[in-house]
Write an enzyme that holds these catalytic residues in place. Structure first.
Site, short mmCIF file in Angstrom:
data_model
loop_
_atom_site.label_atom_id
_atom_site.label_comp_id
_atom_site.label_asym_id
_atom_site.label_seq_id
_atom_site.Cartn_x
_atom_site.Cartn_y
_atom_site.Cartn_z
N GLU A 182 0.30 20.01 51.82
CA GLU A 182 0.61 18.63 52.18
C GLU A 182 0.55 18.40 53.68
O GLU A 182 0.32 17.28 54.14
CB GLU A 182 1.99 18.26 51.64
CG GLU A 182 2.20 16.78 51.47
CD GLU A 182 3.42 16.45 50.65
OE1 GLU A 182 3.27 15.83 49.58
OE2 GLU A 182 4.54 16.82 51.06
N HIS A 210 -2.27 42.10 37.47
CA HIS A 210 -2.82 42.16 36.12
C HIS A 210 -3.42 40.83 35.68
O HIS A 210 -3.84 40.70 34.53
CB HIS A 210 -1.72 42.58 35.13
CG HIS A 210 -1.12 43.91 35.44
ND1 HIS A 210 -1.68 45.09 35.01
CD2 HIS A 210 -0.01 44.25 36.16
CE1 HIS A 210 -0.94 46.11 35.45
NE2 HIS A 210 0.07 45.62 36.15
N LYS A 233 2.14 7.04 45.08
CA LYS A 233 3.46 6.51 44.73
C LYS A 233 3.40 5.00 44.52
O LYS A 233 4.00 4.46 43.58
CB LYS A 233 4.47 6.85 45.83
CG LYS A 233 4.84 8.32 45.94
CD LYS A 233 5.83 8.52 47.07
CE LYS A 233 6.21 9.99 47.24
NZ LYS A 233 7.15 10.20 48.36
#
Length: 437
Positions: A292, A313, A427
């Site tokens: 960000e 793994h 937003k």
């Protein structure tokens, strides 16, 4: 005990063409020196409040008192807040055992719940199962207008009222938001103020993803029983490397920023691999901080969180044999000699006689070292950071290191480390679509 760090396995002279050449590193560090001078000036004039937080102690009693109030009589404490309002607190609380696989639910003290993502089924289930009379809710939003946090807070207030506990709301809830300002709406303050809920002031000059050392991160840490003064002390140690006026090549955040920016064109992915369960939330905090802060104007590098040894793994195959587009930071902890010691007879029975007398921590330490060396031998640039022990002080130092490194990297890239215009656009659209789907 300070962090031990090295970029030797990221240099072309050590690992080949995948690393950074000496001349390019020298140029990048010289440019980082200019960024360091800018940062030092911001500390001197006080215009970057984050840089003054590590030395601050006057607010710690207020945080401790709020934590004691939250813990008193509580079986559960729910932190409502998203992104930077939550990840820093989680990174610190994990040091005290929160969200550690296998033992997180067995830790002493109130159960901690960080509701940082908005999911209707999850939140409805939580409210239905919590013992509401023994649960505390902490709503955190700097602006007071974060949609997710407001919805969660409203739903929690309604659940407590529906349970016949409206009179208890001032005791069950706490808010954390910016001080009220004329002409500036703050939905969280209005909502909680109407219910006579106490609010603590969020620092006006420090945004969410940089707020881990403020009450935003230290309140959950104090609730979890951590020494919040030691966290600040560790952060001060990281800052000292910047303020002590060492040459740029001797300042770890400056070297890290220089390395990342210099390699960005060819290594657009930044992998953070930590070898400790109690650093898993730290890696997630780092992802938000780096992404960000730097992802602007078509630039930045993409951060990836990984945990060792488990991700050996799952991701290591790609890391080594896949695209050579990654810069690795491997964080190890002094785990040698720690954990269960392996019985010799059982080790022979399993066909692993060499395990006899060794501890689980010995194997983890060997795996971390082996991963660093394997990546380097295969031409993958690796920066290594070692914490002799993982405690509040060393975690505070690690957190401050990466905030400083991120700010310096942003300065080198010519972007603002503290805004997030693309997020703000999203937003606005989300609220618009909520009203008119």
């Amino acid at each position: 005990m300070p962090l031990a760090w090295s970029i030797e396995n990221a240099r072309a002279e050590r690992i080949g063409p995948g690393g950074l050449a000496a001349a390019d590193l020298a140029d990048a560090i010289a440019r980082a020196g200019e960024a360091l001078e800018w940062l030092r000036a911001r500390h001197a004039d006080g215009s970057l409040p984050l840089l003054r937080v590590p030395a601050e102690r006057s607010d710690l009693p207020v945080i401790e008192a709020a934590a004691a109030r939250l813990r008193s009589g509580a079986t559960d404490i729910v932190f409502l807040g998203t992104g930077g309002s939550s990840l820093g607190g989680q990174a610190l609380a994990q040091l005290a055992g929160h969200a550690v696989p296998g033992i997180g639910l067995l830790r002493e003290g109130p159960r901690l719940h960080f509701m940082d993502n908005l999911d209707p089924e999850t939140y409805a289930g939580l409210l239905a199962k919590l013992p509401l009379g023994q649960t505390r809710f902490v709503a955190i939003s700097k602006s007071g207008g974060t949609g997710e946090t407001l919805m969660q807070t409203i739903a929690a207030l309604a659940a407590v009222k529906n349970a016949g506990r409206a009179a208890q709301i001032p005791d069950l809830f706490l808010g954390l938001s910016e001080p009220a300002a004329p002409g500036k709406p703050n939905g969280l303050r209005a909502l909680l103020g109407a219910h006579k809920v106490a609010l603590i002031d969020h620092h006006t000059g420090i945004g969410g993803r940089y707020s881990v050392l403020t009450n935003v991160g230290l309140l959950p840490a104090a609730v979890a029983g951590l020494d919040i003064g030691a966290i600040r002390g560790g952060a001060a140690a990281a800052l000292a490397s910047v303020l002590d006026r060492h040459a740029p090549g001797k300042v770890p955040p400056a070297v890290g920023a220089a390395l990342a920016v210099a390699l960005a064109a060819n290594k657009p992915i930044a992998v953070m691999l930590a070898y400790a369960d109690r650093l898993e939330r730290f890696t997630r905090w780092y992802v938000q901080l780096w992404a960000e802060s730097l992802g602007k104007n078509g630039g930045g590098t993409t951060p990836i969180a990984a945990l060792g040894p488990v991700d050996q793994h799952s991701q290591l195959q790609l890391f080594i044999a896949g695209p050579r587009d990654k810069l690795f930071t491997v964080v190890t902890v002094g785990s040698g000699g720690r954990g269960p010691r392996i019985d010799a007879g059982l080790a022979r029975l399993a066909g692993e006689s060499d395990f006899a007398g060794k501890t689980i921590g010995d194997l983890v330490a060997a795996q971390g070292r082996a991963t660093i060396e394997t990546l380097a031998r295969n031409g993958c640039p690796v920066r290594s950071i070692h914490l002799p022990r993982l405690d509040p002080e060393s975690l505070g130092e690690l957190l401050m290191h990466f905030m400083l490194e991120t700010i310096l990297a942003a300065h080198l890239m010519g972007v603002d480390a503290f805004d997030q215009p693309a997020v703000e656009e999203g937003k606005v659209l989300a609220k618009r679509y909520l009203v008119a789907p």
